[in-house]
Design a protein around this motif. Structure first.
Motif, PDB file in Angstrom:
ATOM      1  N   THR A   1      -1.256   3.674  -1.921  1.00  0.00           N
ATOM      2  CA  THR A   1      -1.463   2.245  -2.105  1.00  0.00           C
ATOM      3  C   THR A   1      -0.161   1.589  -2.548  1.00  0.00           C
ATOM      4  O   THR A   1       0.804   2.255  -2.937  1.00  0.00           O
ATOM      5  CB  THR A   1      -2.541   1.991  -3.177  1.00  0.00           C
ATOM      6  N   LEU A   2      -0.128   0.263  -2.501  1.00  0.00           N
ATOM      7  CA  LEU A   2       1.046  -0.486  -2.938  1.00  0.00           C
ATOM      8  C   LEU A   2       1.328  -0.226  -4.419  1.00  0.00           C
ATOM      9  O   LEU A   2       2.488  -0.099  -4.829  1.00  0.00           O
ATOM     10  CB  LEU A   2       0.836  -1.988  -2.686  1.00  0.00           C
ATOM     11  N   ALA A   3       0.267  -0.116  -5.220  1.00  0.00           N
ATOM     12  CA  ALA A   3       0.432   0.153  -6.650  1.00  0.00           C
ATOM     13  C   ALA A   3       1.070   1.521  -6.878  1.00  0.00           C
ATOM     14  O   ALA A   3       1.926   1.688  -7.753  1.00  0.00           O
ATOM     15  CB  ALA A   3      -0.922   0.082  -7.354  1.00  0.00           C
ATOM     16  N   GLN A   4       0.665   2.519  -6.095  1.00  0.00           N
ATOM     17  CA  GLN A   4       1.247   3.847  -6.223  1.00  0.00           C
ATOM     18  C   GLN A   4       2.723   3.842  -5.831  1.00  0.00           C
ATOM     19  O   GLN A   4       3.549   4.506  -6.457  1.00  0.00           O
ATOM     20  CB  GLN A   4       0.462   4.849  -5.365  1.00  0.00           C
ATOM     21  N   LYS A   5       3.062   3.093  -4.800  1.00  0.00           N
ATOM     22  CA  LYS A   5       4.463   2.986  -4.386  1.00  0.00           C
ATOM     23  C   LYS A   5       5.294   2.316  -5.475  1.00  0.00           C
ATOM     24  O   LYS A   5       6.421   2.729  -5.758  1.00  0.00           O
ATOM     25  CB  LYS A   5       4.560   2.204  -3.078  1.00  0.00           C
ATOM     26  N   GLY A   6       4.725   1.297  -6.095  1.00  0.00           N
ATOM     27  CA  GLY A   6       5.406   0.647  -7.204  1.00  0.00           C
ATOM     28  C   GLY A   6       5.588   1.585  -8.387  1.00  0.00           C
ATOM     29  O   GLY A   6       6.630   1.568  -9.058  1.00  0.00           O
ATOM     30  N   LEU A   7       4.596   2.440  -8.624  1.00  0.00           N
ATOM     31  CA  LEU A   7       4.675   3.421  -9.713  1.00  0.00           C
ATOM     32  C   LEU A   7       5.798   4.428  -9.464  1.00  0.00           C
ATOM     33  O   LEU A   7       6.528   4.796 -10.384  1.00  0.00           O
ATOM     34  CB  LEU A   7       3.333   4.150  -9.850  1.00  0.00           C
ATOM     35  N   ILE A   8       5.973   4.856  -8.221  1.00  0.00           N
ATOM     36  CA  ILE A   8       7.038   5.799  -7.879  1.00  0.00           C
ATOM     37  C   ILE A   8       8.402   5.178  -8.149  1.00  0.00           C
ATOM     38  O   ILE A   8       9.293   5.806  -8.734  1.00  0.00           O
ATOM     39  CB  ILE A   8       6.926   6.232  -6.399  1.00  0.00           C
ATOM     40  N   ALA A   9       8.577   3.914  -7.735  1.00  0.00           N
ATOM     41  CA  ALA A   9       9.849   3.225  -7.962  1.00  0.00           C
ATOM     42  C   ALA A   9      10.103   3.021  -9.450  1.00  0.00           C
ATOM     43  O   ALA A   9      11.229   3.197  -9.927  1.00  0.00           O
ATOM     44  CB  ALA A   9       9.855   1.886  -7.224  1.00  0.00           C
ATOM     45  N   ALA A  10       9.056   2.663 -10.197  1.00  0.00           N
ATOM     46  CA  ALA A  10       9.200   2.472 -11.643  1.00  0.00           C
ATOM     47  C   ALA A  10       9.535   3.795 -12.333  1.00  0.00           C
ATOM     48  O   ALA A  10      10.369   3.848 -13.243  1.00  0.00           O
ATOM     49  CB  ALA A  10       7.913   1.888 -12.226  1.00  0.00           C
ATOM     50  N   ASN A  11       8.900   4.874 -11.887  1.00  0.00           N
ATOM     51  CA  ASN A  11       9.191   6.209 -12.414  1.00  0.00           C
ATOM     52  C   ASN A  11      10.667   6.555 -12.184  1.00  0.00           C
ATOM     53  O   ASN A  11      11.345   7.059 -13.082  1.00  0.00           O
ATOM     54  CB  ASN A  11       8.285   7.231 -11.717  1.00  0.00           C
ATOM     55  N   GLN A  12      11.172   6.258 -10.989  1.00  0.00           N
ATOM     56  CA  GLN A  12      12.573   6.547 -10.701  1.00  0.00           C
ATOM     57  C   GLN A  12      13.502   5.736 -11.599  1.00  0.00           C
ATOM     58  O   GLN A  12      14.498   6.255 -12.100  1.00  0.00           O
ATOM     59  CB  GLN A  12      12.910   6.259  -9.238  1.00  0.00           C
ATOM     60  N   LEU A  13      13.171   4.471 -11.798  1.00  0.00           N
ATOM     61  CA  LEU A  13      14.000   3.622 -12.653  1.00  0.00           C
ATOM     62  C   LEU A  13      14.094   4.207 -14.063  1.00  0.00           C
ATOM     63  O   LEU A  13      15.188   4.261 -14.646  1.00  0.00           O
ATOM     64  CB  LEU A  13      13.427   2.202 -12.700  1.00  0.00           C
ATOM     65  N   VAL A  14      12.977   4.659 -14.606  1.00  0.00           N
ATOM     66  CA  VAL A  14      12.978   5.246 -15.950  1.00  0.00           C
ATOM     67  C   VAL A  14      13.859   6.495 -15.995  1.00  0.00           C
ATOM     68  O   VAL A  14      14.669   6.674 -16.907  1.00  0.00           O
ATOM     69  CB  VAL A  14      11.540   5.582 -16.396  1.00  0.00           C
ATOM     70  N   ILE A  15      13.715   7.376 -14.996  1.00  0.00           N
ATOM     71  CA  ILE A  15      14.513   8.611 -14.951  1.00  0.00           C
ATOM     72  C   ILE A  15      15.993   8.289 -14.850  1.00  0.00           C
ATOM     73  O   ILE A  15      16.833   8.875 -15.544  1.00  0.00           O
ATOM     74  CB  ILE A  15      14.080   9.496 -13.757  1.00  0.00           C
ATOM     75  N   GLU A  16      16.335   7.341 -13.974  1.00  0.00           N
ATOM     76  CA  GLU A  16      17.742   6.963 -13.788  1.00  0.00           C
ATOM     77  C   GLU A  16      18.323   6.380 -15.076  1.00  0.00           C
ATOM     78  O   GLU A  16      19.444   6.723 -15.481  1.00  0.00           O
ATOM     79  CB  GLU A  16      17.865   5.937 -12.651  1.00  0.00           C
ATOM     80  N   LEU A  17      17.581   5.490 -15.729  1.00  0.00           N
ATOM     81  CA  LEU A  17      18.069   4.875 -16.962  1.00  0.00           C
ATOM     82  C   LEU A  17      18.258   5.920 -18.061  1.00  0.00           C
ATOM     83  O   LEU A  17      19.237   5.865 -18.820  1.00  0.00           O
ATOM     84  CB  LEU A  17      17.103   3.783 -17.430  1.00  0.00           C
ATOM     85  N   MET A  18      17.342   6.871 -18.146  1.00  0.00           N
ATOM     86  CA  MET A  18      17.477   7.934 -19.142  1.00  0.00           C
ATOM     87  C   MET A  18      18.721   8.776 -18.882  1.00  0.00           C
ATOM     88  O   MET A  18      19.478   9.101 -19.800  1.00  0.00           O
ATOM     89  CB  MET A  18      16.218   8.822 -19.141  1.00  0.00           C
ATOM     90  N   PHE A  19      18.955   9.112 -17.626  1.00  0.00           N
ATOM     91  CA  PHE A  19      20.102   9.939 -17.280  1.00  0.00           C
ATOM     92  C   PHE A  19      21.413   9.221 -17.614  1.00  0.00           C
ATOM     93  O   PHE A  19      22.298   9.796 -18.264  1.00  0.00           O
ATOM     94  CB  PHE A  19      20.066  10.294 -15.789  1.00  0.00           C
ATOM     95  N   TYR A  20      21.535   7.969 -17.177  1.00  0.00           N
ATOM     96  CA  TYR A  20      22.788   7.246 -17.412  1.00  0.00           C
ATOM     97  C   TYR A  20      22.979   6.895 -18.884  1.00  0.00           C
ATOM     98  O   TYR A  20      24.114   6.760 -19.349  1.00  0.00           O
ATOM     99  CB  TYR A  20      22.872   6.008 -16.520  1.00  0.00           C
ATOM    100  N   ALA A  21      21.877   6.774 -19.624  1.00  0.00           N
ATOM    101  CA  ALA A  21      21.998   6.571 -21.070  1.00  0.00           C
ATOM    102  C   ALA A  21      22.571   7.825 -21.726  1.00  0.00           C
ATOM    103  O   ALA A  21      23.426   7.741 -22.620  1.00  0.00           O
ATOM    104  CB  ALA A  21      20.633   6.232 -21.670  1.00  0.00           C
ATOM    105  N   LEU A  22      22.125   8.996 -21.277  1.00  0.00           N
ATOM    106  CA  LEU A  22      22.677  10.251 -21.799  1.00  0.00           C
ATOM    107  C   LEU A  22      24.170  10.352 -21.493  1.00  0.00           C
ATOM    108  O   LEU A  22      24.959  10.774 -22.342  1.00  0.00           O
ATOM    109  CB  LEU A  22      21.932  11.447 -21.193  1.00  0.00           C
ATOM    110  N   VAL A  23      24.553   9.950 -20.288  1.00  0.00           N
ATOM    111  CA  VAL A  23      25.978   9.960 -19.924  1.00  0.00           C
ATOM    112  C   VAL A  23      26.750   9.010 -20.831  1.00  0.00           C
ATOM    113  O   VAL A  23      27.811   9.355 -21.362  1.00  0.00           O
ATOM    114  CB  VAL A  23      26.172   9.568 -18.443  1.00  0.00           C
TER     115      VAL A  23
END
Length: 201
Positions: A140-162
């Protein structure tokens, strides 16, 4: 879609983020030269654009690139030239001492991070390939949005660690001592990545 799909995607995402590339290089270089705030800002730009590429792939943008190869070539060429421009600036300023007045504002760092990933359409094609393998086609569109939001969180966590890891006084002092060499190595690597993006398939 269930939790196993998300976990599999996150593993693939972690491997992609940590692999040497322009995004990782820019995040490290920005933090070392301009400090933690700029490092966090450039990471936010990189992460936001990467997650938007994934969302666009989920919504079918990769089909447009396949149907209109000239659009893919145009974006890829502009992105490669942008990387070469950044590399030229790094090489040219390698011997210039880093002055406090030259520290990159967070807003500028955010926009640079955004542009680095915006001008890399391979992100959309990579995302599409990974998504097809991992996730079911009937999301569903909501699930696709959840995947993108999940990626954003992972990316922000990684670059914050850097940003936190590379902004220590020890790391910054080491960078300042070897600035000319580090900047030139970074310029060469970015140039190679830009040329690869320009002439690669």
């Amino acid at each position: 879609m269930d939790l196993t799909h998300i976990l599999a995607f996150n593993l693939a995402l972690a491997a992609a983020i940590a692999s040497p590339g322009p995004a990782f290089l820019i995040s490290v270089k920005t933090t070392l030269s301009a400090g933690r705030h700029a490092g966090l800002a450039v990471g936010a730009g990189l992460g936001l654009m990467a997650s938007l590429w994934t969302l666009s792939a989920l919504l079918g943008l990769d089909v447009i690139f396949t149907a209109f190869p000239w659009a893919y070539v145009a974006v890829k060429t502009i992105g490669a030239l942008y990387l070469l421009y950044i590399a030229y600036g790094m090489w040219k300023g390698a011997r210039t001492p880093l002055a406090p007045s030259e520290v990159k504002p967070a807003r500028h760092a955010f926009l640079q991070g955004l542009m680095i990933n915006l001008m890399n359409p391979k992100s959309a094609l990579f995302a599409a390939a990974v998504l097809v393998v991992i996730f079911p086609p009937d999301m569903t569109l909501a699930q696709k949005g959840l995947i993108a939001a999940n990626q954003l969180v992972i990316e922000l966590m990684f670059y914050a660690l850097v940003a936190f890891g590379m902004s220590t006084s020890t790391a910054r002092a080491a960078y300042l001592r070897a600035k000319s060499h580090i900047d030139r190595i970074a310029a060469v690597v970015l140039s190679a990545l830009g040329l690869r993006l320009l002439f690669g398939r």
